[in-house]
Scaffold this motif. Sequence first.
Motif, PDB file in Angstrom:
ATOM      1  N   ASN A  61       2.153  -7.304   0.394  1.00  0.00           N
ATOM      2  CA  ASN A  61       0.769  -7.072   0.004  1.00  0.00           C
ATOM      3  C   ASN A  61       0.275  -5.711   0.479  1.00  0.00           C
ATOM      4  O   ASN A  61      -0.390  -4.976  -0.259  1.00  0.00           O
ATOM      5  N   LYS A  91      -0.911  -2.597  -1.768  1.00  0.00           N
ATOM      6  CA  LYS A  91      -2.212  -1.972  -1.559  1.00  0.00           C
ATOM      7  C   LYS A  91      -2.063  -0.468  -1.365  1.00  0.00           C
ATOM      8  O   LYS A  91      -2.848   0.320  -1.889  1.00  0.00           O
ATOM      9  N   ASP A 109      -1.550  -7.588  -9.463  1.00  0.00           N
ATOM     10  CA  ASP A 109      -0.988  -8.518  -8.494  1.00  0.00           C
ATOM     11  C   ASP A 109       0.519  -8.661  -8.627  1.00  0.00           C
ATOM     12  O   ASP A 109       1.099  -9.629  -8.175  1.00  0.00           O
TER      13      ASP A 109
END
Length: 284
Positions: free
Chosen positions: A73, A77, A120
């Motif tokens: 993640n 990001k 995502d």
Amino acid sequence: MTRDDRFYAFIVARTSRSRAHIRRICVHKRWLRLSALALIAVAGGLIYGFYGLTQQAEHLRIEHENRRLRAENEKQKQELQNLNNRVDAVEDTSRKLAEVSGVAEEPRVRGQGGPARPVDSAATLAALQSKTAKIERELRMYEGFLRSNGVIPSLWPVSGKLESGVGGRRNPFGGRGWEYHEGQDIDAVYGAPVQATAGGRVTIAGRQRGYGNVVYVDHGNGLSTRYGHLSEIDVTVGQTVTRGQTIGLVGSTGRSTGPHLHYEVRINNQPVDPRQYLPGAERQ
């Protein structure tokens, strides 16, 4: 024989051809019960320990998976942030190119909408990166076309070493205060030829306060350049100059501490950093 209820008696018989052996073993009931309890306790401890180990292993597996997901993640990001930075840079460059090429227009809010799908997945991010890279390539081609056709500054006005640039600096004459510098100083040999960095029309060619002998060149669409502290001016007001044409010689006229060229690039009369228009200047 008197019976003793405190013991359990076990008789072990062993026979052979010549004789028989009988052995009587007595075990106290209390020790037997204690042994049974101890056995149960040990078995319970083993079962509990095994259960604890399995739970700990599961906990470690979950923690490892969580760390992996957090790392993925965080990586996505960071990649998304880098992509946003690239998009911002593309938009900034595109806006500047539009301004100097005369295709800029007032921004207008257009109809937009529809369901939003968050980024995502690695595949979606890769697709966005590929699209951004394509836009960057097209923008570089457009910028190269504009530079090659002399629409925007793309030359060094004089060969030399970069000194103080746009922004705040200490007073170069030894004063205690600070001042805002609107151009890029290029240290050069006295009398070195100064060339126009893009084609345009001369709007000012003479002496001005601070600049000394200076030449202003209007390149159209709000873009202009200035060349200050000249020892000699070789163009006149209203004259059309081409990219690379000599417009004067390096000097130290006006507010100057020594021979150098004061070079400015302006968009809509607002000074911008000339380094971005000097090939290879960012590496110095």
